[in-house]
Design a protein around this motif. Sequence first.
Motif, PDB file in Angstrom:
ATOM      1  N   SER A 185     -85.848  11.737  -3.906  1.00  0.00           N
ATOM      2  CA  SER A 185     -85.704  11.359  -5.313  1.00  0.00           C
ATOM      3  C   SER A 185     -84.415  10.563  -5.495  1.00  0.00           C
ATOM      4  O   SER A 185     -83.517  10.584  -4.652  1.00  0.00           O
ATOM      5  N   HIS A 186     -84.339   9.858  -6.627  1.00  0.00           N
ATOM      6  CA  HIS A 186     -83.178   9.002  -6.886  1.00  0.00           C
ATOM      7  C   HIS A 186     -81.891   9.830  -6.946  1.00  0.00           C
ATOM      8  O   HIS A 186     -80.879   9.452  -6.337  1.00  0.00           O
ATOM      9  N   ASN A 187     -81.925  10.963  -7.664  1.00  0.00           N
ATOM     10  CA  ASN A 187     -80.708  11.767  -7.821  1.00  0.00           C
ATOM     11  C   ASN A 187     -80.225  12.327  -6.491  1.00  0.00           C
ATOM     12  O   ASN A 187     -79.022  12.344  -6.202  1.00  0.00           O
ATOM     13  N   SER A 232     -76.697  11.505  -4.570  1.00  0.00           N
ATOM     14  CA  SER A 232     -75.821  12.598  -4.156  1.00  0.00           C
ATOM     15  C   SER A 232     -75.476  12.495  -2.672  1.00  0.00           C
ATOM     16  O   SER A 232     -74.317  12.675  -2.282  1.00  0.00           O
ATOM     17  N   PRO A 285     -72.221   4.483 -10.026  1.00  0.00           N
ATOM     18  CA  PRO A 285     -73.675   4.663  -9.933  1.00  0.00           C
ATOM     19  C   PRO A 285     -74.443   3.358 -10.146  1.00  0.00           C
ATOM     20  O   PRO A 285     -75.485   3.138  -9.516  1.00  0.00           O
ATOM     21  N   ASN A 328     -88.980   7.480  -9.933  1.00  0.00           N
ATOM     22  CA  ASN A 328     -87.706   8.010  -9.449  1.00  0.00           C
ATOM     23  C   ASN A 328     -87.797   8.551  -8.024  1.00  0.00           C
ATOM     24  O   ASN A 328     -86.845   9.151  -7.524  1.00  0.00           O
TER      25      ASN A 328
END
Length: 768
Positions: free
Chosen positions: A720-722, A726, A738, A762
């Motif tokens: 996923s993007h998040n 991270s 970001p 995402n």
Amino acid sequence: MRVQVCVCACVSVRVLVRIRVCVCACVSVCVRVWCVCVCVSHGSLNIKYIRICWCLVCVPDRPKLTDSYTEDTWMKLRDAVSAIQNSTSIKYNLEELYQAVENLCSYKVSPLLYKQLRQVCEDHVQAQILHHTESLDNLSFLKKMNRCWQDHCRQTIMIRSIFLFLDRTYVLQNSLLPSIWDTGLELFRTHIISDGAVQSRTVEGILEQIERERNGETVERSLLRSLLGMLSDLQDSFEQRFLMETNRLYAAEGQRFMQDRDVPEYLHHVAQRLEEENDRVISYLDQSTQKPLIATVEKQLLEEHMSAILQKGLRILLDENRVCELTLLYELFSKVKGGLTALLQAWREYIKSFGAEIVSSPERDKEMVQELLDFKDKMDHVMQRCFQRNDSFINAMKEAFESFINKRPNKPAELIAKYVDSKLRAGNKEATEEELERILDKIMIIFRFIHGKDVFEAFYKKDLAKRLLVGKSASVDAEKSMLSKLKHECGAAFTSKLEGMFKDMELSKDIMIQFKQVCYMQNQSDPSNIELTVNILTMGYWPSYTPMDVHLPTEMVKLQEHIKLFYLGKHSGRKLQWQPTLGHAVLKTEFKEGKKELQVSLFQTLVLLMFNETEEFSMEEIRTATGIEDDELKRTLQSLACGKARVLNKTPRGKDVEDGDSFQFNSDFRHKLFRIKINQIQMKETVEEQVSTTERVFQDRQYHIDAAVVRIMKMRKTLSHNLLVSELYNQLKFPVKPADLKKRIESLIDRDYMERDKENPNQYHYVA
């Protein structure tokens, strides 16, 4: 007749029966008694011998006491007690009185004697109740009260010495009865101290005396010590009132002093007050009062004003480097609950605020690094001298430095690299080798706080290249020491290219030695008598330089060809690209004053060599003849005609070089030195260099981000993007926004390194 019987037995082993006569004599009357020794057999061979001796002593009966003897003896004892109480002489011998008490106690008159003694003492104490004292002032009343107490204690001790036998026999055997001393205290407490008016006035008088002493007046400490000892022995009502008054006094004093005095003066006042209160405990207060008393003072003078002290005075103390007051502040705040925590937070905020002022001001860029070093030294000094090297304060200082120094991205790293360059450059006479080493160690401490270490690396590499190629390095040992420090701090990968630069310089020296040996053997000595030194550099190690095709003199071109043929003959398959930017030369020049040697850059050399042909050239003619680019040519001519050493004259005069200017050789040039350095221009950084170095760092960061994204996606396949962002923050060693990460991800999607999930935008998938 009263008979006393003594029995003595001993056991031994015997085989015969014996009878022995024992005769005992006792005082005046003696009765002979036969001692019979009986041998008793138990068993066949075991025989025990038992000897028993009975002694009978005749003692005459004790005479009975007459009623008159008991009464007369008591009257004698009562007179002695009254004499003691009235401070008059005693008619009888003390030993006689003591024997009289012992005689009475021997005939079991102890209960009556104890009761009569208590009644006499009580009557006397009741008669001593303080009356008609309203007219006395408080001090006089306290003195009268103290005399009464001292007299009572002295009288009780003397009475007890007479009735000591009673105290140690009858009273000791009856646990419910108080001793004669305790009886005296009880009577004084009951009939004098428990009187409301007396107690109130005594406590108030003592409090008044203590307050006077706190206000700077002199009081009778012995009087207070005696009276407080009395109150401590008799009851504990004083401490509560005393602590209440102390709390009230220091609450008002704290408010008043915080408004009227500055923080340093206030801190010294608090320390003095604490010292005074401790001295009072030693001098006349009870030891058990110390802890609540000091806690009360600390609460009202410190705990209630912690925020005000820190807001009003901490910055002043730190700005002025008030070591004594800062030490006192730490010691005082360590005494109160939450004091060090509040001081720690204020200390951290001060460092952030002060440091941000240094870093965030572009007009202070020239002095930024030196100010940071001075600030760090100052904070370290405060830490060691004032804060006892407290680990929490050390960590807070590190966090604060790291926070403020990275508020302005990249610039501090660039300026630190330039500061190091100024210290390692030849001609720096500010420090010895030992001092230079200490400076480098301090710089490394500041360097640790920087996030954008790649910016430092880029500018440090650019400046190191100039120092090595132009020959401006002050010390090879210092250069390698700095390299070792960087390697220890950032790892071998960080310094691999820098180490490669030093290797290139060493290899170039070896190549030039070999080249000169070959030229000597082949008798190819240079007819123009030019001593040439060439540095052959690996492009991957060194900063990239924009190629510039300048017009070199024929002699230099021939030497270039010789070098090229020699090098390629030893290393086939390699390509040489000549970089004239950092080339330099020493020109022998004749002026009217005499011969001089000019240490100049290659571009300055090309310009000056033109004046061997004629005395004057226009800027256009110089541009055409040398092939130097306009901006570089203007800088070069400005250094020759507008600097301190003006070997050229410019027409018209001025500090700036324009297209229509013309230049003449200054044959009247004078200088006190024989060799004159004019090539400092090579060491100065141009705006274009600064911008290009920064852009190159950002470009390298993009490559690092792309490589990290591909590496993560290749390992995880789907992410996923998040989670991807991270992971990138964990791997990247430089600060990044970001939005920049999102741009690089979009770029990789466009180049088919990864793709979005069709159902979930995402979600990313790696494209093999």
